[in-house]
Design an enzyme around this catalytic site. Sequence first.
Site, PDB file in Angstrom:
ATOM      1  CG  ASP A  16    -113.638 -24.339  48.600  1.00 30.45           C
ATOM      2  OD1 ASP A  16    -114.621 -23.797  48.059  1.00 30.45           O
ATOM      3  OD2 ASP A  16    -112.505 -23.807  48.655  1.00 30.45           O
ATOM      4  CB  VAL A  67    -115.135 -22.485  40.568  1.00 34.40           C
ATOM      5  CG1 VAL A  67    -115.976 -23.605  39.956  1.00 34.40           C
ATOM      6  CG2 VAL A  67    -113.846 -23.054  41.142  1.00 34.40           C
ATOM      7  CG  MET A  80    -111.423 -14.293  47.021  1.00 39.77           C
ATOM      8  SD  MET A  80    -112.940 -13.316  46.819  1.00 39.77           S
ATOM      9  CE  MET A  80    -112.838 -12.905  45.080  1.00 39.77           C
ATOM     10  NE  ARG A  81    -109.849 -23.624  45.461  1.00 37.60           N
ATOM     11  CZ  ARG A  81    -109.333 -23.685  46.677  1.00 37.60           C
ATOM     12  NH1 ARG A  81    -110.121 -23.838  47.720  1.00 37.60           N
ATOM     13  NH2 ARG A  81    -108.033 -23.601  46.870  1.00 37.60           N
ATOM     14  CB  ALA A  82    -117.175 -19.819  45.346  1.00 37.19           C
TER      15      ALA A  82
END
Length: 672
Positions: free
Chosen positions: A193, A279, A274-276
């Site tokens: 991730d 990104v 929430m990283r997706a």
Amino acid sequence: MSTPFPFTAVVGQDDLRLALLLNAVSPAVGGVLVRGEKGTAKSTAVRALSALMPEVDVVSGCRFSCDPDSPDPGCPDGPHAPGAFASRAARMVELPVGASEDRLVGALDIERALAEGVKAFEPGLLADAHRGILYVDEVNLLHDHLVDLLLDAAAMGASYVEREGVSVRHAARFLLVGTMNPEEGELRPQLLDRFGLTVEVAASREPDQRVEVVRRRLAYDDDPAGFAARWADEEAAVRARIVAARELLPSVRLGDGALRQIAATCAAFEVDGMRADIVMARTATALAAWAGRTDVLAEDVRQAALLALPHRRRRNPFDAPGLDEDKLDETLEEFGGQDGPADDGDGDDDPDPGPGGGPGGQPEPDDAPQGDGDAAARPEAGEGGEPQPSGGAGEQSPARSAEPFRTKVLSVPGLGQGAAGRRSRARTEHGRTTGARRPRGALTKLHLAATVQAAAPHQRARGRSGPGLVVRRDDLRQATREGREGNLVLFVVDASGSMAARQRMSAVKGAVLSLLLDAYQRRDKVGLVTFRGSAADVALPPTSSVDAAAVRLESLPTGGRTPLAAGLLRAHEVLRVERLRDPARRALVVVVTDGRATGGPEPVALAGRAARLFAAEGTASVVVDCESGPVRLGLAGQLAGELGGTAVTLDELRADSIAGLVKDVQGSRRAA
């Protein structure tokens, strides 16, 4: 200095080239992980990218490549006087798999820090890579603590080196690129991730494209400089396009419509955190800038999803990577049209006529064949009535694995010194401090109390007059620490006719699959030996790829006699060879059987002699007793005694089992 293969001369691999270029345009995307089989130009493309990166201005004499326009106020070489700067090419720094922590983050001279109060710091690879590219080949083989340090620095843009309260910080912003072959093991999901984008690469199956690959490679090998010169114009054009996209990037508008599509897509594919979303937003913005636009279109969001989401959907190493593109298109269509430009793209126009395209979804593997009839109702073959050997009429099609479960912890007794992992006790660089010793080589982990205790009796003789402690090299003490190591877990699985009842073999495969998941989480190597008919086979030599073991297990046929001795002897030979390759890694042998031995002269006695070879060498072992039914012969328990190990039933293997199973193999031996 050797001439790198030109980036624009790489044949195919559009997704790989696009992902690298997007990170060159916007390093905030978070780097790229390149997954694929060997020989697919992964390393070639990454190394070629460095020649396309724009030059950087650095403060003259600064070992940390500070930007003269905004030097790092905390730079260890600072403060910097204005005016003095130089231009140089962006560096590409390679991190070797066997690098130490000090080589990665830098080393602090503890002796000078204690005796003189001076922060004498030798920069590491993270400092060298600042404002350039940090390339990690075989990133899946790096020790976990190095990967953690690497990704933390990439996320924070800074590296911290701390030794006993003395710390140094420096900027570390770089384009992180990792390559890996999934056959050699997977990265943990939480580490996957942390990479912004992931690309799956494979060799082309088109003969014309393969011919062109060979033609260009041979031409490059014959005359690297001449080959590079023929591609100089294309290289210059891409380099100029990167510079233009960087300048345009701050002007790109990410509207509410595009943001809604990004959020809806991440929610639809159930990615964690929430990283997706972040990104995807950065990737879509970089795609627009790369295409020379100031508005993010729906096609940018779609391409960003194909690059940023597949690796974030994997819940365990046995999940197939990829994305359902039909579902993606439905989601984008449902949430499109909310905000002008995000609805303009219909996917027909390629924003990048050069490196582009998406990785494409890969279908989930089909279930293993189930066979015909009611397998659970078939009677098991006894000692004298087992099916015919492998390849005969007694062979049955593979049974599907039962659902995996959380297993009890099985560990190797004693204290090892193998590769860092999470299974058995070991002396490691990281863990709880258990003592001190004189350092062998460079000091890495200072034991402060022991150092002070060693230096204290000599202060008067050394003429100490001030408050500082007079410390000599001989006073320094290295902390000894105890943590956990990864082991070689060698599965020896009985696939004979006595195990062939459909219901039983399904449960057996489910148990082995559960142990494989446990081995993945504990960073073990795994191997698989099977025996049936008249012989034993090494279905999978020791490897870090537990998903490869799962694939072999799923397709395992059953039937025939039970050559238990052959299985044990083949496992013993596998361990002998593996000790030569990796003598520090200790083994745990897991024999999955009902304990029967048939076929050949004196099969029971021969199996006993083979088992005693493991006991004589002190090899840790566990027998998973697969015997079922109201009448139990206890043969698996007898085998465990011959091995010098312990026997557990399938029910006892479960972590939530009511039965009391001693977690540790050593504890089990004492109980026996």
